[in-house]
Design a protein around this motif. Sequence first.
Motif, PDB file in Angstrom:
ATOM      1  N   UNK B 183       0.854  -1.201   0.000  1.00 54.71           N
ATOM      2  CA  UNK B 183       0.000   0.000   0.000  1.00 54.71           C
ATOM      3  C   UNK B 183       0.889   1.250   0.000  1.00 54.71           C
ATOM      4  N   UNK B 184       0.574   2.196  -0.871  1.00 53.08           N
ATOM      5  CA  UNK B 184       1.347   3.452  -0.908  1.00 53.08           C
ATOM      6  C   UNK B 184       2.031   3.658  -2.249  1.00 53.08           C
ATOM      7  N   UNK B 185       3.175   4.302  -2.199  1.00 49.02           N
ATOM      8  CA  UNK B 185       3.888   4.639  -3.439  1.00 49.02           C
ATOM      9  C   UNK B 185       4.665   3.424  -3.949  1.00 49.02           C
ATOM     10  N   UNK B 187       7.643   1.470  -5.234  1.00 45.52           N
ATOM     11  CA  UNK B 187       9.050   1.809  -4.943  1.00 45.52           C
ATOM     12  C   UNK B 187       9.890   2.154  -6.168  1.00 45.52           C
ATOM     13  N   UNK B 188       9.449   1.806  -7.363  1.00 48.05           N
ATOM     14  CA  UNK B 188      10.249   2.083  -8.565  1.00 48.05           C
ATOM     15  C   UNK B 188       9.677   3.263  -9.349  1.00 48.05           C
ATOM     16  N   UNK B 189       8.406   3.168  -9.691  1.00 51.84           N
ATOM     17  CA  UNK B 189       7.816   4.155 -10.593  1.00 51.84           C
ATOM     18  C   UNK B 189       7.310   5.393  -9.851  1.00 51.84           C
ATOM     19  N   UNK B 190       6.857   5.181  -8.608  1.00 52.62           N
ATOM     20  CA  UNK B 190       6.326   6.320  -7.859  1.00 52.62           C
ATOM     21  C   UNK B 190       4.831   6.495  -8.005  1.00 52.62           C
ATOM     22  N   UNK B 191       4.154   5.569  -8.712  1.00 47.76           N
ATOM     23  CA  UNK B 191       2.689   5.628  -8.798  1.00 47.76           C
ATOM     24  C   UNK B 191       2.080   5.186  -7.468  1.00 47.76           C
ATOM     25  N   UNK B 192       0.849   5.610  -7.240  1.00 43.64           N
ATOM     26  CA  UNK B 192       0.163   5.144  -6.029  1.00 43.64           C
ATOM     27  C   UNK B 192      -0.520   3.812  -6.299  1.00 43.64           C
ATOM     28  N   UNK B 193      -0.392   2.901  -5.300  1.00 48.13           N
ATOM     29  CA  UNK B 193      -1.034   1.592  -5.431  1.00 48.13           C
ATOM     30  C   UNK B 193      -1.921   1.335  -4.216  1.00 48.13           C
ATOM     31  N   UNK B 194      -3.101   0.827  -4.456  1.00 45.40           N
ATOM     32  CA  UNK B 194      -4.027   0.407  -3.389  1.00 45.40           C
ATOM     33  C   UNK B 194      -4.263   1.507  -2.350  1.00 45.40           C
ATOM     34  N   UNK B 195      -4.329   2.747  -2.798  1.00 46.22           N
ATOM     35  CA  UNK B 195      -4.553   3.848  -1.853  1.00 46.22           C
ATOM     36  C   UNK B 195      -6.017   4.300  -1.863  1.00 46.22           C
ATOM     37  N   UNK B 196      -6.787   3.885  -2.857  1.00 45.91           N
ATOM     38  CA  UNK B 196      -8.217   4.188  -2.961  1.00 45.91           C
ATOM     39  C   UNK B 196      -8.486   5.683  -2.774  1.00 45.91           C
ATOM     40  N   UNK B 197      -7.607   6.484  -3.324  1.00 42.44           N
ATOM     41  CA  UNK B 197      -7.699   7.950  -3.283  1.00 42.44           C
ATOM     42  C   UNK B 197      -7.719   8.526  -1.867  1.00 42.44           C
ATOM     43  N   UNK B 198      -7.222   7.779  -0.917  1.00 40.18           N
ATOM     44  CA  UNK B 198      -7.145   8.271   0.464  1.00 40.18           C
ATOM     45  C   UNK B 198      -5.745   8.853   0.682  1.00 40.18           C
ATOM     46  N   UNK B 200      -4.025   9.794   3.379  1.00 44.10           N
ATOM     47  CA  UNK B 200      -3.124   9.193   4.384  1.00 44.10           C
ATOM     48  C   UNK B 200      -2.528   7.854   3.930  1.00 44.10           C
ATOM     49  N   UNK B 201      -3.230   7.146   3.043  1.00 47.85           N
ATOM     50  CA  UNK B 201      -2.704   5.853   2.588  1.00 47.85           C
ATOM     51  C   UNK B 201      -1.556   6.012   1.594  1.00 47.85           C
ATOM     52  N   UNK B 202      -1.407   7.219   1.060  1.00 50.59           N
ATOM     53  CA  UNK B 202      -0.406   7.426   0.013  1.00 50.59           C
ATOM     54  C   UNK B 202       1.026   7.252   0.544  1.00 50.59           C
ATOM     55  N   UNK B 203       1.206   7.504   1.839  1.00 46.52           N
ATOM     56  CA  UNK B 203       2.559   7.288   2.394  1.00 46.52           C
ATOM     57  C   UNK B 203       2.718   5.862   2.916  1.00 46.52           C
TER      58      UNK B 203
END
Lengths: 174, 501
Positions: B183-185, B187-198, B200-203
């Motif tokens: 969950x979060x960024x 590690x390679x590309x920097x896209x957000x994964x599984x954050x569901x547009x929340x 706080x989950x982005x970190x």
Amino acid sequence: MRKVNLAEAIVSLVLITVAGMFLVVSTSIPHSSLADPLGPTAFPQAVFWMIIVLCMCLTVIPGIWQLVSTRSTRRKPREETARKRPAYRRFMESGDAPALLTAILLVLYLLVWRVLGFALTSLIFIWSLSLILSPKDQRSALKSLLVAVFVTAIIYVAFVHGFRVDLPQFALFG
Amino acid sequence: MSGVGSALSQVFAIASNPSILLYTFIGTGIGLIFGALPGLTATMGTAILVPFTFSMPVAEAFGMLLGVYCGGIAGGAVSATLLNIPGTPSSVVTTLDGYPMARKGQAAKALGWAVTASGVGGFISWLALVLIAPQAARFALRFGPPEYAMLAVMGLTIIASISGKSIAKGIIAGLVGLWLSFVGVDPIVGNFRFTFNQIPLMSGISVMPALIGFFAIPEILSGTRTSYEAVKAQVTSREMFPTLRELWEHAGNLIRSSIIGTFIGIIPATGGNIAAFLAYDQAKRFSKHPEKFGEGIPDGVIASEAANNGVTGGALIPMLTLGIPGDSVTAVLLGALIIHGLQPGPGLFKEHIDVIYSVFTTLLIANIFMVAIMFIGIRGFVKILNVPKHFLTPILIVLCLVGSYAINNSFFDVWVTLVLGLFGYLMTLAKFPMAPIVLGLVLGRLLEGECRRSLILSGGSWSIFVTRPISLVLLIISMAFVFGPYVSRAVQNHNQRRQAA
């Protein structure tokens, strides 16, 4: 085949369902334009599939087998005991009641934390939970209140002034 | 010879300076409090104290900060042993045997071993810092993405050791930890994964709120299910202080775990939790009675505490010699060095050798203070076990949730703790082990990020993991960890059949 208990079944079903949902979500993640052979979805998808397969093998398949093979034999004794005492009393006398009450109080505590602020909410929470959990012969509202006030004050002072944590205040003051 | 004499005189001057001793003592005490309270970590303690050290001379400043570092790592053993709640991520492994020992009335003995092991771990890593700092730092620099990936693989192979009775459940728990790490960024590309547009989950999901959730909440809720049974802990000197014979019996484990801790500390971006897991696994493999691990034996506590305190000196090696922090606390210490106008790296040893002597000396003093304060405190610590459960339960819940909030001043983290905690409670009812979840969460990002980086470097060829010597050695060790027990059992069975024939 191994026996599956209710908690195992619930955990496995939750894991399978949520892993399945994440698996679906992972298909919409864009693949990187970099020369990244695995891409952003390979690891997560592998993990989700492993969770689903392991949970199926560990719980779901043995659970279904257990249901099919023991369906008729285990019902009668339960129905007999159920008739003797009401369900709520059986629940209150079981070890699950304090855990469930604590969990409910915990959720309520967090829901009002931001509204009433840390100090007041914690005071009420410690007081009420200590009353709920204390054995009947040791229950004392005053003693619980004193402990709640003392502990809340110490935690508040230590975190706000000692560790410089900005704890939520009573909403009317904030 | 005059150089050695001058160095010794500087060291004695530092060690006999009352002001330095006082600040180191205060720092160690504060560190122990931070370590013992769930949610408060050595990193946070060091970061909070850095501004107070601006105006201090360098020796006093580093005495205080290194005291927090040593105390913060060792203090985690107190709550891990007495309450089954790890005060820091490094003390997760201590719960596996420390808490069962406390439940058997051996809390003082468990804490005594924790302090002794912490002291030995701290001392051996200090020796490494003083004797082999430059060489060790050069070796650590040879770690690239494939080596880190294989280190993570090696870490994950120990799930079997910490899974208890069901390895399958341990593997599922480890996979849940890996899942949370996704969950979060990316590690390679920097896209957000599984954050569901929340937002706080982005970190991502922080380790500490998850740790409190998976360890503290299930333990507290499980505690309410059982009627209160006060465990009378024996707090005699005989219980607290290991005898010379016991020390001799556990010397191998103490030294091995301290070396593992020091080695892991030297490798940047690792930490005490990985070291403790690896040392515990090795202690179990080398033990004559591995089946007793997890039931409450000193070997488990020794392995964990010697390793996590072994990290302290090890992590300072790349920080001082190369300017690369070995873990999160040394990252803060690096900042403190720079604030004091010092540039870490080879130049520091030439131009500011007095600072190096200060660090060497105060680290040793901090370890001595840590051992002394903890031994004196054991009698007080175990009194926690006498607090009635109906008072202890709500107090612990509030402390855990405030600790979770304090990490990032984030209310979201508190909800993470609660949700994971309630699910963790269900998992404990279903007899899933909790430690593999933390292992997966800690190693997940390292494994995925470094594995993908390696494959980018090699143009997609998996041979990169076997063509580099360190990576190959780590891979062979991992495979030996996994298949070794099966091979040795097969050989034993074969020999028995031959003898029977």
